[in-house]
Design a protein around this motif. Structure first.
Motif, PDB file in Angstrom:
ATOM      1  N   ASN A  51       0.864  -1.172   0.000  1.00 20.73           N
ATOM      2  CA  ASN A  51       0.000   0.000   0.000  1.00 20.73           C
ATOM      3  C   ASN A  51       0.902   1.224   0.000  1.00 20.73           C
ATOM      4  O   ASN A  51       1.495   1.570   1.032  1.00 20.73           O
ATOM      5  CB  ASN A  51      -0.900  -0.035   1.232  1.00 20.73           C
ATOM      6  CG  ASN A  51      -1.806   1.160   1.338  1.00 20.73           C
ATOM      7  OD1 ASN A  51      -1.519   2.236   0.805  1.00 20.73           O
ATOM      8  ND2 ASN A  51      -2.907   0.984   2.050  1.00 20.73           N
ATOM      9  N   ALA A  52       1.006   1.877  -1.143  1.00 17.64           N
ATOM     10  CA  ALA A  52       1.927   3.013  -1.284  1.00 17.64           C
ATOM     11  C   ALA A  52       1.575   4.136  -0.317  1.00 17.64           C
ATOM     12  O   ALA A  52       2.465   4.738   0.288  1.00 17.64           O
ATOM     13  CB  ALA A  52       1.914   3.520  -2.720  1.00 17.64           C
ATOM     14  N   ALA A  59       2.659   7.199   4.553  1.00 20.25           N
ATOM     15  CA  ALA A  59       2.217   7.685   5.868  1.00 20.25           C
ATOM     16  C   ALA A  59       3.132   7.170   6.977  1.00 20.25           C
ATOM     17  O   ALA A  59       3.477   7.905   7.905  1.00 20.25           O
ATOM     18  CB  ALA A  59       0.771   7.252   6.130  1.00 20.25           C
ATOM     19  N   GLY A  60       3.555   5.916   6.862  1.00 19.82           N
ATOM     20  CA  GLY A  60       4.461   5.349   7.853  1.00 19.82           C
ATOM     21  C   GLY A  60       5.805   6.070   7.860  1.00 19.82           C
ATOM     22  O   GLY A  60       6.356   6.384   8.921  1.00 19.82           O
ATOM     23  N   ARG A 118      13.646  13.250   6.303  1.00 14.64           N
ATOM     24  CA  ARG A 118      14.371  12.020   6.657  1.00 14.64           C
ATOM     25  C   ARG A 118      13.514  10.800   6.360  1.00 14.64           C
ATOM     26  O   ARG A 118      13.995   9.776   5.879  1.00 14.64           O
ATOM     27  CB  ARG A 118      14.792  12.059   8.133  1.00 14.64           C
ATOM     28  CG  ARG A 118      15.614  10.857   8.567  1.00 14.64           C
ATOM     29  CD  ARG A 118      16.907  10.767   7.762  1.00 14.64           C
ATOM     30  NE  ARG A 118      17.670   9.595   8.100  1.00 14.64           N
ATOM     31  CZ  ARG A 118      17.475   8.387   7.563  1.00 14.64           C
ATOM     32  NH1 ARG A 118      16.535   8.192   6.675  1.00 14.64           N
ATOM     33  NH2 ARG A 118      18.231   7.371   7.912  1.00 14.64           N
ATOM     34  N   GLY A 119      12.221  10.909   6.622  1.00 14.89           N
ATOM     35  CA  GLY A 119      11.312   9.808   6.311  1.00 14.89           C
ATOM     36  C   GLY A 119      11.241   9.528   4.823  1.00 14.89           C
ATOM     37  O   GLY A 119      11.230   8.369   4.394  1.00 14.89           O
ATOM     38  N   LEU A 120      11.201  10.575   4.021  1.00 19.07           N
ATOM     39  CA  LEU A 120      11.150  10.403   2.569  1.00 19.07           C
ATOM     40  C   LEU A 120      12.451   9.802   2.036  1.00 19.07           C
ATOM     41  O   LEU A 120      12.430   8.991   1.105  1.00 19.07           O
ATOM     42  CB  LEU A 120      10.828  11.726   1.883  1.00 19.07           C
ATOM     43  CG  LEU A 120       9.433  12.294   2.199  1.00 19.07           C
ATOM     44  CD1 LEU A 120       9.257  13.659   1.563  1.00 19.07           C
ATOM     45  CD2 LEU A 120       8.341  11.332   1.772  1.00 19.07           C
ATOM     46  N   LYS A 158       7.181   8.162  11.033  1.00 21.80           N
ATOM     47  CA  LYS A 158       8.494   7.848  11.615  1.00 21.80           C
ATOM     48  C   LYS A 158       9.422   9.052  11.487  1.00 21.80           C
ATOM     49  O   LYS A 158      10.203   9.353  12.394  1.00 21.80           O
ATOM     50  CB  LYS A 158       9.124   6.641  10.916  1.00 21.80           C
ATOM     51  CG  LYS A 158       8.402   5.341  11.160  1.00 21.80           C
ATOM     52  CD  LYS A 158       8.981   4.251  10.265  1.00 21.80           C
ATOM     53  CE  LYS A 158       8.020   3.104  10.107  1.00 21.80           C
ATOM     54  NZ  LYS A 158       8.461   2.157   9.085  1.00 21.80           N
ATOM     55  N   GLY A 159       9.327   9.747  10.349  1.00 22.14           N
ATOM     56  CA  GLY A 159      10.145  10.940  10.146  1.00 22.14           C
ATOM     57  C   GLY A 159       9.824  12.029  11.159  1.00 22.14           C
ATOM     58  O   GLY A 159      10.730  12.686  11.675  1.00 22.14           O
TER      59      GLY A 159
END
Length: 177
Positions: A7-8, A13-14, A86-88, A18-19
């Motif tokens: 699920n993109a 979102a995750g 950072r998450g990306l 987390k970021g």
């Protein structure tokens, strides 16, 4: 029956969540770093966050007490939001030191451009080398703390497993060691 499907939007979102947590950890770390440095150097706290916000929005705090509070709130909001980057990076498969270096570069370059633009700091070429070095150190503390937090939160994720599988298939472990 497959319990978890690809699920993109869920992965995005995750990574953002987390970021944000990693950005909060990084902001706490840079705040502590700055507090220690200010005790040692006897430097006053910067009011750059509120200067930039006032310039951008046209609104200003009514008194010094509000100014200090708003400055701190903007500092935390800004630092926490940088965690999204950072998450990306993590979502794109960049991990560890390489991701931390890219994150650090983006954050510090933005500061070096944005603060002079809004008259919140002099251009880097007009600052004392010691001051520039201290600022770089603080931002490195942020990037390292955010990176460690993100990588810890993301350990075992699908992205991590995919990256490890790619490294295995390309025999990169031998090249990297």
């Amino acid at each position: 029956m497959k319990i978890r499907e690809e699920n993109a939007f869920g992965e995005l979102a995750g990574a953002i969540g987390k970021g944000l947590l990693a950005g909060l950890a990084g902001t706490a770390a840079i705040t502590l770093s700055q507090m220690i440095e200010m005790k040692i150097t006897k430097r006053e706290a910067s009011d750059a966050p509120v200067k930039v916000a006032s310039e951008v929005t046209g609104a200003a705090p009514a008194n010094d007490n509000q100014k200090e509070k708003l400055n701190n709130e903007i500092h935390y909001a800004y630092g926490t939001s940088w965690g999204v980057v950072r998450g990306l990076l993590g979502l794109a498969g960049l991990k560890g030191l390489p991701a931390t270096l890219v994150h650090f570069g983006a954050i510090w370059a933005t500061e070096l451009i944005m603060l002079p633009k809004y008259d919140a700091a002099p251009p880097v070429n007009e600052q004392e080398p010691k001051s520039v070095a201290i600022d770089a150190l603080h931002h490195a503390v942020y990037a390292i703390a955010a990176g460690l937090a993100y990588d810890a939160l993301d350990a075992g994720s699908d992205n991590q497993r995919k990256l490890e599988a790619l490294i295995e298939r390309l025999h990169l472990k031998k090249l990297l060691s």
